[in-house]
Design a protein around this motif. Structure first.
Motif, mmCIF file in Angstrom:
data_model
loop_
_atom_site.group_PDB
_atom_site.id
_atom_site.type_symbol
_atom_site.label_atom_id
_atom_site.label_comp_id
_atom_site.label_asym_id
_atom_site.label_seq_id
_atom_site.Cartn_x
_atom_site.Cartn_y
_atom_site.Cartn_z
ATOM 1 N N THR A 11 0.842 -1.200 0.000
ATOM 2 C CA THR A 11 0.000 0.000 0.000
ATOM 3 C C THR A 11 0.871 1.241 0.000
ATOM 4 O O THR A 11 1.800 1.357 0.806
ATOM 5 N N ILE A 12 0.581 2.156 -0.908
ATOM 6 C CA ILE A 12 1.274 3.453 -0.935
ATOM 7 C C ILE A 12 0.620 4.349 0.107
ATOM 8 O O ILE A 12 -0.596 4.580 0.062
ATOM 9 N N ILE A 41 -10.014 1.203 -3.442
ATOM 10 C CA ILE A 41 -8.547 1.147 -3.470
ATOM 11 C C ILE A 41 -7.924 2.411 -2.887
ATOM 12 O O ILE A 41 -6.898 2.356 -2.218
ATOM 13 N N VAL A 42 -8.537 3.558 -3.134
ATOM 14 C CA VAL A 42 -7.984 4.855 -2.699
ATOM 15 C C VAL A 42 -8.712 5.329 -1.444
ATOM 16 O O VAL A 42 -9.951 5.343 -1.393
ATOM 17 N N SER A 51 -3.018 15.635 5.790
ATOM 18 C CA SER A 51 -3.797 14.833 4.850
ATOM 19 C C SER A 51 -2.983 13.596 4.484
ATOM 20 O O SER A 51 -1.787 13.690 4.213
ATOM 21 N N THR A 52 -3.642 12.423 4.504
ATOM 22 C CA THR A 52 -2.969 11.158 4.197
ATOM 23 C C THR A 52 -3.674 10.470 3.032
ATOM 24 O O THR A 52 -4.894 10.297 3.056
ATOM 25 N N LEU A 53 -2.888 10.102 2.008
ATOM 26 C CA LEU A 53 -3.403 9.382 0.852
ATOM 27 C C LEU A 53 -2.909 7.939 0.915
ATOM 28 O O LEU A 53 -1.711 7.694 1.085
ATOM 29 N N SER A 54 -3.827 6.971 0.755
ATOM 30 C CA SER A 54 -3.467 5.548 0.746
ATOM 31 C C SER A 54 -3.980 4.926 -0.545
ATOM 32 O O SER A 54 -5.155 5.099 -0.886
ATOM 33 N N VAL A 55 -3.084 4.222 -1.256
ATOM 34 C CA VAL A 55 -3.453 3.525 -2.483
ATOM 35 C C VAL A 55 -3.066 2.060 -2.315
ATOM 36 O O VAL A 55 -1.886 1.723 -2.201
ATOM 37 N N LYS A 56 -4.075 1.181 -2.284
ATOM 38 C CA LYS A 56 -3.822 -0.242 -2.060
ATOM 39 C C LYS A 56 -3.333 -0.928 -3.336
ATOM 40 O O LYS A 56 -3.551 -0.450 -4.445
#
Length: 710
Positions: A11-12, A41-42, A51-56
């Motif tokens: 995960t990003i 996914i996002v 702010s936190t962005l998560s990309v699975k």
């Protein structure tokens, strides 16, 4: 923001902190010009300051530049994070054979089009052999032989010492790590003489072991077939088809990748069913040591350390760090903490004592060699002069909202703090309060008003020194009324021109534009303090007022009204302004040029006419009339006697007429005297002549005549 590297399938996670501003900015994430939206996914998690962005399930296509954009009415700020997703490389190109002989064949192929995000290479093992070791090493019997060789490589190389033709070194003490290998023989004798060999090699490998099949099919097992497959692929590839033992080492694997392995038994009648590893095996090793260790803080009973991540994680993510401590005079290291971040505070220490510290990285394969701090640390309170670490100097807040100002600082011992506003000590009230911790100054203003605007000066003082920090507070409020009254500059039958002065108070930020109102109509976005309202109906009455809007989007109260204005042309009789030289005769020589001009006034603007006698003049080859609505102009080139005379400038409008005369005199030679020539009183020595004056005197009175006899 630093770049980020993740492995395919992970995960990003990107976090942007300290998103500050007044009013509080909004934030959004984008990549390649497209904005991220929450989905399966996002995931985007936003707070007031982060702010936190998560990309699975990251894949190679997720590599690139990720942009966090924060904005409020006063501007836009962007930060970019470069993300690299690492995956297994693609297959190499077709294999071509050349130079085939009975002993060898040369194989060539093209590199894969997809390298998985990292160059396709292993770092071959290397070692640094001291110049003294390249010579014959001589020493006396009963002394100690010590050979120390730094080594490096990825994956971590394995070192092997032998003697002579490959015989093991039985009497030696051998110590090998990922960065060095050493050989020590105590009390050497002449039998220890000889050639010592050091072999260093590495590869990503997995060793498999298994038991023979319970049922061999009635025939002896002649060999085993070993196969492998990457976890992302379905097909197995044969590693060895002729393994004669129940153990095998599979090498040339890609570090950080997951593999499945299976083994099949073969006898003379065929190949049996396979046995497969139940779970994938990750090719990794213990990480390299952490990077440089820095002393971040020290008090009389604690030490705070920070360090850099390992240069290589061994192919598996570092899960934690082990911090160890060694007091002065103690040989043994003891574990102090296990932390997940690259920073730790070790407390409970004795004041005045000296300690050494070291840190090791740990992943699922093991713990790295430790990295030691460069010098011992004496536990005592530091003496540091106050230093304020200002991130911003000016803070803005909307009127009626709360504002918190935080100013980080460093001071040892703790500093005394004083606040001054506009030259006067700041007082605590029910709305305004200020405080300080060991590392942070805080100013809290509730329901901000215009009275909170100003310059705040913070003074920090301790035994080591003194420093000051300046803070500006801006309260964004509605601006004052446009200063008035609104002036009526000009009125016509279909328009009104009005003007006004800016507000005395701009609400804490620049006036962006003005909004004018009359009856039910509005005009907006007027940048200047003047406006021409057009499209009015003649003889209708209108009232005008103006509202200011500042950059914060807040509107002022309306200005005072202009009062009733009737849309009607104003009547002002024509008049003009002319150079005083034209009040006297304008004298020019024949062949010269002359002009007459004047400024024209009146409401409405008058029409302009140039007259000479009763005739209105126009343009000719020698005469040019160039009038504008506010300027009358006539010029004559190469003047002749006929261009002399009285010129009249006539102005007309509904208010009346205005005329002014300008006399022009053109000087030229006179015409011939008029005949006939009369001769009388003739004698032997004289006669009397008479004639008439010339019709043209050349623009000037005839002064005398000149005669001649033949």
């Amino acid at each position: 923001m630093e770049g980020l590297t993740v492995r395919a399938g992970d995960t990003i996670v990107i976090t942007a902190t300290s998103i500050l501003g007044q009013p509080a900015p909004t934030s959004c994430w984008s990549k390649g010009g497209k904005y991220f939206k929450p989905s399966d996914i996002v995931h985007i998690e936003t707070t007031a300051t982060s702010s936190t962005l998560s990309v699975k399930y990251a894949s190679r296509k997720d590599s690139g530049e990720y942009i966090i954009t924060a904005s409020n009415p006063f501007g836009v700020k962007e930060e970019t994070v470069k993300v690299k997703v690492l995956d297994v490389p693609g297959a190499p190109g077709p294999i071509e054979c050349s130079g085939v002989s009975s002993e060898k064949v040369t194989l060539t192929w093209t590199a894969p089009t997809e390298d998985g995000g990292s160059p396709i290479k292993l770092l071959p093992p290397e070692f640094d052999l001291d110049a003294e070791l390249r010579k014959v090493v001589s020493l006396r019997a009963c002394c100690s032989l010590r050979l120390f060789v730094p080594i490096r490589g990825r994956p971590a190389p394995q070192a092997k010492w032998t003697k002579g033709d490959g015989e093991p070194v039985e009497r030696a003490t051998i110590d090998s790590t990922t960065s060095y290998t050493s050989l020590v023989i105590e009390n050497v004798n002449r039998f220890d003489s000889g050639k010592y060999n050091l072999t260093v090699e590495n590869s990503s490998a997995v060793t498999l072991t298994w038991d023979p099949p319970v049922n061999d099919g009635g025939v002896k097992i002649k060999n085993y077939i070993v196969e492998k497959r990457e976890s992302t692929r379905k097909a197995y590839a044969t590693v060895s088809a002729n393994c004669h033992h129940t153990t095998f080492t599979v090498d040339q694997l890609l570090e950080g990748c997951n593999y499945y392995f299976r083994v099949l038994a073969e006898n003379e009648y065929g190949i049996g069913l396979p046995i497969e590893t139940g779970e994938s095996v990750k090719v990794s090793e213990k990480p390299q040591p952490p990077g440089k260790i820095s002393l971040k803080d020290v008090t009389k009973n604690s030490v705070t350390l920070s360090w850099e991540k390992p240069e290589h994680d061994g192919g598996s993510r570092v899960g934690c760090y082990v911090v160890e401590i060694q007091p002065k005079g103690v040989d043994k290291w003891s574990q102090a903490l296990i932390v997940k971040e690259t920073e730790a505070t070790i407390s409970g220490l004795n004041a005045g004592e000296e300690y050494m510290f070291r840190v090791a990285a740990r992943n699922e394969k093991g713990t790295s060699d430790p990295r030691q701090i460069g010098v011992p640390v004496i536990v005592k309170d530091l003496v540091i002069a106050p230093v304020a670490k200002m991130l911003f100097n000016t803070f803005s807040v909307l009127a009626g909202e709360d504002l918190t100002v935080e100013v980080p600082y460093v001071a040892r011992p703790k500093a005394t703090v004083s606040w001054v506003k506009d030259g006067q000590p700041l007082k605590r009230t029910t709305r305004v309060n200020f405080s300080a911790t060991a590392t942070m100054l805080n100013l809290n203003i509730k329901e901000a008003t215009k009275d909170d605007v100003g310059h705040y000066l913070i003074t920090l003082t301790n035994t080591a020194g003194e420093t000051t920090a300046a803070v500006g507070i801006v309260v964004l409020d509605k601006p004052g009324q446009p200063s008035g009254p609104v002036k009526v500059e000009e009125v016509t039958s279909d328009s009104v021109t009005i003007s006004w002065s800016p507000p005395e108070y701009d609400g804490g930020c620049t006036i962006k534009h003005y909004i004018g109102r009359w009856l039910k109509a509005n005009f907006t976005n007027v940048i200047e303090t003047e406006y021409v309202a057009t499209g009015l109906v003649q003889d209708n009455q209108y009232e005008f007022r103006v509202i200011a809007r500042n950059a914060a989007g807040v509107f002022s109260l309306p200005s005072f009204s202009t009062g009733a204005i009737t849309a009607r042309d104003e009547i002002e009789p024509p008049h003009l302004s002319i150079d005083p030289e034209y009040t006297q005769s304008v004298v020019v020589n024949a062949g010269d040029n002359f002009k007459i001009d004047a400024d024209v006034h009146g409401k409405p603007l008058p029409t302009i006419h140039w007259m000479k006698g009763d005739l209105e003049l126009g343009n000719t080859i020698h005469r040019e009339i160039k009038n504008t609505p506010t300027k009358a102009f006539i010029s004559v080139k190469e003047a002749k006697l006929s261009d002399g005379g009285e010129y009249t400038l006539l102005l007309k409008n509904p208010g009346g007429e205005k005329a002014v005369q300008v006399n022009v005199v053109v000087l030229d030679k006179p015409g011939e005297p008029q005949g006939p020539l009369v001769v009388t009183g003739i004698t032997k020595d004289r006669c009397c002549l008479a004639w008439k004056p010339p019709l043209q005197d050349g623009g000037s009175k005839i002064s005398h005549y000149t005669g001649a006899e033949y």
